[in-house]
Design a protein around this motif. Structure first.
Motif, PDB file in Angstrom:
ATOM      1  N   UNK A   1       4.578   9.011   3.379  1.00  0.00           N
ATOM      2  CA  UNK A   1       3.905   7.801   3.857  1.00  0.00           C
ATOM      3  C   UNK A   1       4.669   6.579   3.367  1.00  0.00           C
ATOM      4  N   UNK A   2       4.498   5.474   4.079  1.00  0.00           N
ATOM      5  CA  UNK A   2       5.099   4.218   3.626  1.00  0.00           C
ATOM      6  C   UNK A   2       4.310   3.678   2.438  1.00  0.00           C
ATOM      7  N   UNK A   3       5.019   3.018   1.538  1.00  0.00           N
ATOM      8  CA  UNK A   3       4.354   2.264   0.481  1.00  0.00           C
ATOM      9  C   UNK A   3       3.891   0.928   1.046  1.00  0.00           C
ATOM     10  N   UNK A   4       3.222   0.159   0.220  1.00  0.00           N
ATOM     11  CA  UNK A   4       2.848  -1.206   0.604  1.00  0.00           C
ATOM     12  C   UNK A   4       3.209  -2.145  -0.539  1.00  0.00           C
ATOM     13  N   UNK A   5       3.248  -3.433  -0.229  1.00  0.00           N
ATOM     14  CA  UNK A   5       3.575  -4.441  -1.248  1.00  0.00           C
ATOM     15  C   UNK A   5       2.672  -5.650  -1.046  1.00  0.00           C
ATOM     16  N   UNK A   6       2.472  -6.436  -2.106  1.00  0.00           N
ATOM     17  CA  UNK A   6       1.596  -7.611  -1.973  1.00  0.00           C
ATOM     18  C   UNK A   6       2.195  -8.642  -1.018  1.00  0.00           C
ATOM     19  N   UNK A   7       1.312  -9.334  -0.296  1.00  0.00           N
ATOM     20  CA  UNK A   7       1.710 -10.445   0.574  1.00  0.00           C
ATOM     21  C   UNK A   7       0.559 -11.454   0.552  1.00  0.00           C
ATOM     22  N   UNK A   8       0.615 -12.356  -0.397  1.00  0.00           N
ATOM     23  CA  UNK A   8      -0.486 -13.308  -0.543  1.00  0.00           C
ATOM     24  C   UNK A   8      -1.741 -12.595  -1.019  1.00  0.00           C
ATOM     25  N   UNK A   9      -2.836 -12.826  -0.318  1.00  0.00           N
ATOM     26  CA  UNK A   9      -4.111 -12.220  -0.710  1.00  0.00           C
ATOM     27  C   UNK A   9      -4.253 -10.783  -0.216  1.00  0.00           C
ATOM     28  N   UNK A  10      -3.276 -10.296   0.543  1.00  0.00           N
ATOM     29  CA  UNK A  10      -3.400  -8.965   1.141  1.00  0.00           C
ATOM     30  C   UNK A  10      -2.132  -8.164   0.848  1.00  0.00           C
ATOM     31  N   UNK A  11      -1.978  -7.058   1.514  1.00  0.00           N
ATOM     32  CA  UNK A  11      -0.798  -6.233   1.345  1.00  0.00           C
ATOM     33  C   UNK A  11      -0.210  -5.922   2.719  1.00  0.00           C
TER      34      UNK A  11
ATOM     35  N   UNK B   1       6.777   7.297  -0.008  1.00  0.00           N
ATOM     36  CA  UNK B   1       6.219   8.127  -1.080  1.00  0.00           C
ATOM     37  C   UNK B   1       5.723   9.428  -0.450  1.00  0.00           C
ATOM     38  N   UNK B   2       5.505  10.420  -1.282  1.00  0.00           N
ATOM     39  CA  UNK B   2       4.973  11.666  -0.767  1.00  0.00           C
ATOM     40  C   UNK B   2       3.508  11.517  -0.385  1.00  0.00           C
ATOM     41  N   UNK B   3       3.086  12.276   0.623  1.00  0.00           N
ATOM     42  CA  UNK B   3       1.649  12.341   0.943  1.00  0.00           C
ATOM     43  C   UNK B   3       1.242  13.802   0.770  1.00  0.00           C
ATOM     44  N   UNK B   4       1.495  14.657   1.763  1.00  0.00           N
ATOM     45  CA  UNK B   4       1.307  16.087   1.516  1.00  0.00           C
ATOM     46  C   UNK B   4       2.429  16.620   0.618  1.00  0.00           C
ATOM     47  N   UNK B   5       3.565  15.976   0.671  1.00  0.00           N
ATOM     48  CA  UNK B   5       4.675  16.381  -0.187  1.00  0.00           C
ATOM     49  C   UNK B   5       4.488  15.779  -1.580  1.00  0.00           C
TER      50      UNK B   5
END
Length: 536
Positions: A71-81, A89-93
């Motif tokens: 799955x993709x990671x996320x990063x902060x962007x102001x008040x949201x991501x 990153x791994x999900x089932x893996x």
């Protein structure tokens, strides 16, 4: 309580009561605090996220009901991501490796990964799911091919919890495709129980049933109306979701959705009109977030195979005659990111796309270009858009008509029913149209491959440039980032020079939430991932 005023439309009290009743939490179930209520203008028409004809809402629902290898990671962007295309990153893996030459991807499954029926997730399940993705007639087949995932022979079971994927060439989009909603992993044993000789991939059964390992299980599904999800107590493939129940309700009318969130009868909704969002902003009854969508852009498209737009000077003249600022402020009330007025010439400093192009209003130069093209007195043409784009395209078309008249071009505006618009686009018979483009991944090579090459429907302008066609196959498999960036800048420079499309703005993902909702993340599918959200 103050409610939204939407150009004279009044919400029927009866309609609100009916929708509120549908969204109510059944007695004995999770409490209101534990329940997320999402109202959407779209609908979930199937539980198979990759079925041909599945709606965007149906595909997005699978972020909760199915897992993928990664799955993709996320990063902060102001008040949201926002999602991070560069970080996976791994999900089932539990872990994964990419060989030095980029030709082999190896995935090690989590030892505690379980299907929702309690059976363990195995490498055989992954193999069956990826075989299905590249073999069955679903949306996965075309999408995964964009990452060179095309044949079952590429997927090998190494042992019970290890899968190996091989590529003929190192493809920049192989891993992103495996992280996308088009690569769900199915409980193959369960699916096979419902497969037939005529339907070996259980396409029919999976339309109305799930065979997933996701964070939520479907408890109620009424196609096109409502889906109720309950948390999967055995899910261990990510942070535990905050909400124990999610109710997804179709409410076509935007003003009704806004009122439901304002009243506290719903928690979140998307895609309201700009006027509604402006009315809601500043009220303490809701939160409004407008997050620029990195891969979505609106603009004016020219049919480069049709006179007079087969002449680059004509396209440049029109691009110089457009009232960009007025379009931006009038059609979307200034919401979004401007994609015009850039100061660079030749090639941009960065290869990211969509980005602002160096076009701005200059009527004198527009007239000069038109004369050089052999149209000193102008010409007549038609500007088309579909009904489902009317909220921004209609005011934009009127402004374009008025502005082009100043350089002698007479424009007839043609608002088409959506089916007719789709057919006309496919047939390539429209000279000029207003449209939005939305790519799955923020990759310049991918964007150009989809929208500016080949005979596909999505190459709206039918642009066929030998220089672009030479760059694209090279950039797709380019491992050196600096070399890729150079190709990307060249592509953007060619687009600015040849103008098969001139851009207005980058859209925003507009979200209206109850003040208590936290954790919203703007994903590449521009829908809600219920796993992210919590209530304070």
């Amino acid at each position: 309580m103050a409610h939204v005023s939407v150009r004279g439309r009044r919400l029927s009290a009866i309609a609100l009561i009916l929708v509120s009743t549908l969204l109510s939490v059944p007695a004995g179930a999770q409490s209101r605090e534990e329940t997320l209520r999402y109202v959407t203008g779209g609908s979930v028409n199937t539980l198979d996220p990759v079925m041909l004809g599945a709606t965007p809402e149906a595909t997005a629902l699978s972020s909760a009901t199915y897992d993928r290898l990664v799955a993709f990671d996320s990063r902060p962007a102001g008040d949201y991501r926002v999602f991070d295309f560069e970080s996976l990153r791994g999900e089932l893996a539990e872990s994964f490796e990419v060989s030095e030459d980029g030709l082999t991807l190896t995935f090690h499954l989590r030892p505690d990964a379980l299907w929702q029926d309690g059976r363990p997730v195995t490498a055989e399940d992954v193999k069956w799911s990826l075989d299905r993705a590249v073999s069955a007639e679903t949306m996965s087949k075309a999408q995964l091919a964009t990452g060179s995932l095309t044949d079952p022979s590429q997927f090998t079971v190494v042992d019970e919890r290890t899968v190996r994927i091989t590529l003929e060439k190192a493809d920049r989009l192989a891993l992103p495709n495996l992280a996308s909603l088009y690569a769900p992993i199915y409980n193959s044993e369960l699916a096979r129980e419902h497969a037939t000789d005529e339907d070996p991939w259980a396409l029919e059964w999976l339309k109305d049933n799930t065979a997933g390992s996701g964070a939520y299980a479907v408890s109620t599904f009424r196609a096109g109306q409502q889906v109720v999800l309950d948390v999967n107590e055995g899910w261990a493939n990510g942070p535990r979701p905050s909400f124990r129940r999610v109710i997804v309700q179709t409410v076509p009318e935007a003003s009704t959705r806004a009122n439901l969130v304002e009243r506290g009868d719903a928690d979140i909704t998307l895609n309201l009109q700009s006027q509604d969002l402006r009315a809601l902003e500043g009220r303490d009854t809701v939160k409004v977030a407008s997050i620029p969508m990195p891969t979505a852009a609106a603009g004016l498209i020219f049919n480069t195979r049709m006179e007079p737009f087969d002449n680059v000077l004509v396209r440049q003249a029109v691009a110089l005659a457009l009232p960009y600022d007025n379009l931006f402020e009038t059609a979307v009330l200034g919401r979004g990111e401007k994609l015009y007025g850039a100061g660079w010439q030749g090639e941009p400093e960065e290869g990211v796309f969509p980005q602002a192009l160096p076009w701005s209003t200059d009527l004198d130069l527009a007239r000069q270009k038109l004369a050089e093209a052999g149209y000193p007195e102008g010409f007549e043409t038609t500007l088309s858009f579909g009904v489902n784009r009317a909220n921004f395209a209609e005011p934009a078309a009127a402004l374009i008509q008025e502005s082009l008249a100043r350089i002698g071009i007479t424009v007839r505006i043609d608002k088409l029913p959506d089916p007719q618009m789709a057919e006309a686009i496919t047939d390539k018979r429209l000279p000029m149209l207003i449209e939005r483009t939305l790519a799955l991944f923020p990759s310049t090579e991918y964007y150009f491959r989809i929208f500016f090459s080949g005979p596909s429907r999505w190459n709206y302008s039918s642009w066929d440039d030998a220089r672009v066609n030479e760059i694209l196959p090279r950039a797709r498999f380019e491992a050196d980032q600096a070399a890729y960036e150079e190709d990307a800048r060249r592509l953007v420079g060619l687009l600015a020079e040849e103008v098969p499309m001139t851009y207005f703005w980058k859209q925003t993902l507009d979200v209206v939430m109850a003040p208590s909702i936290e954790g919203f993340t703007a994903w590449y599918h521009y829908n809600v991932d219920f796993r992210d959200l919590s209530r304070t």
